[in-house]
Write a protein that holds these residues in place. Structure first.
Motif, PDB file in Angstrom:
ATOM      1  N   SER A  41       0.738  -1.058  -0.101  1.00  0.00           N
ATOM      2  CA  SER A  41      -0.171   0.052   0.093  1.00  0.00           C
ATOM      3  C   SER A  41       0.889   1.229  -0.109  1.00  0.00           C
ATOM      4  N   GLU A  82      -8.272   6.450  -1.019  1.00  0.00           N
ATOM      5  CA  GLU A  82      -7.142   5.362  -1.293  1.00  0.00           C
ATOM      6  C   GLU A  82      -5.882   6.053  -2.005  1.00  0.00           C
ATOM      7  N   ILE A  96      -5.935  -2.139  -5.298  1.00  0.00           N
ATOM      8  CA  ILE A  96      -5.696  -2.591  -3.820  1.00  0.00           C
ATOM      9  C   ILE A  96      -5.155  -4.025  -3.954  1.00  0.00           C
ATOM     10  N   SER A 107      -9.839   0.115  -8.392  1.00  0.00           N
ATOM     11  CA  SER A 107     -10.935   1.084  -7.785  1.00  0.00           C
ATOM     12  C   SER A 107     -11.517   2.014  -8.665  1.00  0.00           C
TER      13      SER A 107
END
Ligand SMILES: [Zn+2]
Lengths: 282, 261
Positions: A79, A105, A110, A127
């Protein structure tokens, strides 16, 4: 044809419930882009964000992971990788800031590991809320790393794709991700490991032309837009009227480019069955 | 020259096209047609030839010379079967241990109903993966336009060289300008921002070499290029971990620092 069948046979119990109840104070309502019904958030939440008419609402990557993998099984990885404006494109930093603030985000995908029916898999979920899943160098890097991780630890990969295509603000660095991710998919494949892609709305451009179409098994959500060139570009180039279901999941299934269309309600079971059939253990 | 001047030069119809390179640089060219699936897409031409006496497979995206030929070749915009023909020839090259030389010149993969019906995205994706694993040397030369995925589908190679005025971009400057500024006339600005020139590609590591256009189209130009390719093939012949190096070449695009704890 298949889209019509779907329209007339709702796959969930929403229809019998009626729509008489008043929304609770402050609850967000959504209008279905397909049938124009107004739907309450809590109702949609209960029904996997599928309308009475069968329309699958776009959902965030985190919601998807939460809905389709075992509770608390998701462990996020990589991340810390986020776009660093590789070609210093004018206005891009501001755009990134906005996308981060809006979506919560750091990038358009992800990655991590999760369990489905107890079976461990490496996963990535793109996303729609982050620049419509556009592929930048960080997106490609995260996907490449999750494939490399899965290859190292002999894990299957499940990837949910959503993308408007390449991220033009990253120029050639974005384009190169198509080759880079394809290389990582190839190595995972050569190790004899399973890769399942789930095409969700919309999957287009450079993502369609790379890892989205490289799965051993390609699953699609009903009614999703799936294609390479943009619909408007095709219209302008050909000056022909496009088929009604042009570039939908149903269209690509009919033409042989997807294995199966499954409503979101049946998706977790299908993924579990596929993982188990390929020797996945709990 | 501005970036957009280069775009215009790259698109010029008076530039040598792939078939000029094939005719001038190679001997004994035998063209092979079709993808063995659906049809022969004339936007891509390919076949067998000798390069300085060595058998090679040569593939090029061909825009055509006059209007009639350009139409027949879809102005160098390949359909899925073009990419599948290229893939077939590349697999054949691997079987017979021949290197593959590719000439890239396209504004992009063809946009059309048929192209979508026959899986344009899948065709490109398949090429990217297959080229990454191909067990023979591959050299791609961008001779004009390098239009996005449609160009990359023939450029996942050990070496990527670009002509001085060739361009390589994720989107056309016009397309970029109409999305960003809602005005295609801003294309020159977009071209600058996209970093699409050969020098930009060299700086980014996307290309290894920029080829001078000083003598473009002359016998000397073609001879020098042919000799340079032959020399490079000798280096690649000695490389034992070819596909590993090719993967690392592309793997390096987009570097990120490790997590700071
Ligand atoms: Zn609806």
């Amino acid at each position: 044809m298949s889209i019509l069948k779907f329209l007339h046979k709702p796959q969930n119990a929403l229809e019998t419930e009626g729509r008489s109840a008043e929304p609770s104070v402050g609850e967000t309502e959504y209008i279905c882009p397909n049938c124009h019904r107004t739907l309450r958030e809590s109702t949609l939440e209960e029904h996997s964000w599928i309308c009475v008419c069968g329309h699958h609402f776009r959902i965030s990557a985190r919601k998807r992971i939460q809905m389709l993998t075992d509770e608390n099984s998701f462990k996020e990885m990589f991340s810390f990788i986020e776009s660093n404006d590789p070609i210093t494109f004018p206005g891009y930093q501001e755009k990134l800031e906005k996308a981060r603030a809006k979506s919560g985000e750091s990038e358009s995908v992800i990655t991590g590991t999760a369990r489905i029916g107890g079976i461990k898999a490496a996963i990535f979920a793109m996303s729609p809320e982050f620049m419509m899943g556009s592929m930048g160098a960080a997106t490609g890097e995260k996907i490449t790393r999750i494939f490399e991780y899965a290859t190292q630890y002999s894990l299957p990969v499940i990837g949910w794709t959503v993308s408007g295509g390449a991220r033009m603000q990253e120029g050639l660095m974005s384009l190169m991700q198509m080759a880079k991710t394809s290389g990582a998919v190839l190595r995972h494949s050569e190790a004899g490991l399973l890769y399942i892609t789930v095409l969700t709305d919309p999957t287009t451009g450079g993502v369609t032309a790379s890892f989205a179409m490289e799965g051993d098994i390609i699953v699609a959500e009903p009614g999703a837009t799936v294609g390479f060139a943009g619909r408007r570009v095709v219209e302008q180039t050909t000056m022909e009227s496009l088929p009604r279901d042009f570039q939908t999941s149903e269209f690509i299934l009919e033409h042989g480019f997807a294995d199966i269309i499954i409503p979101r309600t049946g998706e977790k079971k299908l993924l579990y069955d596929l993982l188990r059939l390929h020797g996945g253990r709990q | 020259m501005t970036a957009y001047d280069k775009v215009r030069t790259a698109r010029s119809t008076t530039r040598p096209t792939a078939q000029d390179y094939i005719t001038e640089m190679f001997t004994g060219f035998i063209e092979l047609h079709g993808d063995r699936r659906y049809r022969d897409d004339e936007a891509i031409m390919g076949g067998l030839a000798y390069l300085n006496g060595r058998p090679v497979t040569v593939i090029g995206i061909e825009k055509g010379h006059d209007t009639i030929e350009r139409m027949r070749r879809s102005f160098g915009a390949p359909e899925p079967e073009g990419y599948r023909k290229a893939l077939r020839l590349m697999k054949q090259a691997e079987k017979f241990h021949r290197p593959v030389i590719l000439f890239v010149d396209t504004s992009g993969a063809y946009c059309g109903i048929g192209a979508e019906e026959r899986g344009q995205g899948e065709a490109i994706a398949e090429n990217l993966m297959a080229m990454m694993g191909l067990n023979v040397p591959e050299i791609s030369i961008l001779i004009g336009e390098g239009g996005s995925g449609g160009a990359l589908a023939l450029a996942v190679s050990d070496r990527v060289w670009m002509l001085e005025n060739a361009v390589y971009s994720v989107i056309s400057p016009e397309g970029c300008a109409s999305i960003l500024y809602k005005d295609a006339a801003q294309a020159p600005t977009a071209a600058e921002s996209l970093k699409l020139t050969a020098d930009d590609a060299l700086k980014l590591g996307v290309a290894e070499r920029v080829i001078s256009e000083r003598n473009i189209g002359t016998a000397e130009f073609y001879k020098t290029l042919a000799d340079d390719i032959s020399k490079e093939l000798e280096i690649l012949d000695k490389t034992t971990d070819l596909t590993e190096r090719r993967y690392q070449r592309f793997r390096s695009f987009g570097r990120f620092e490790e997590e700071r704890k």
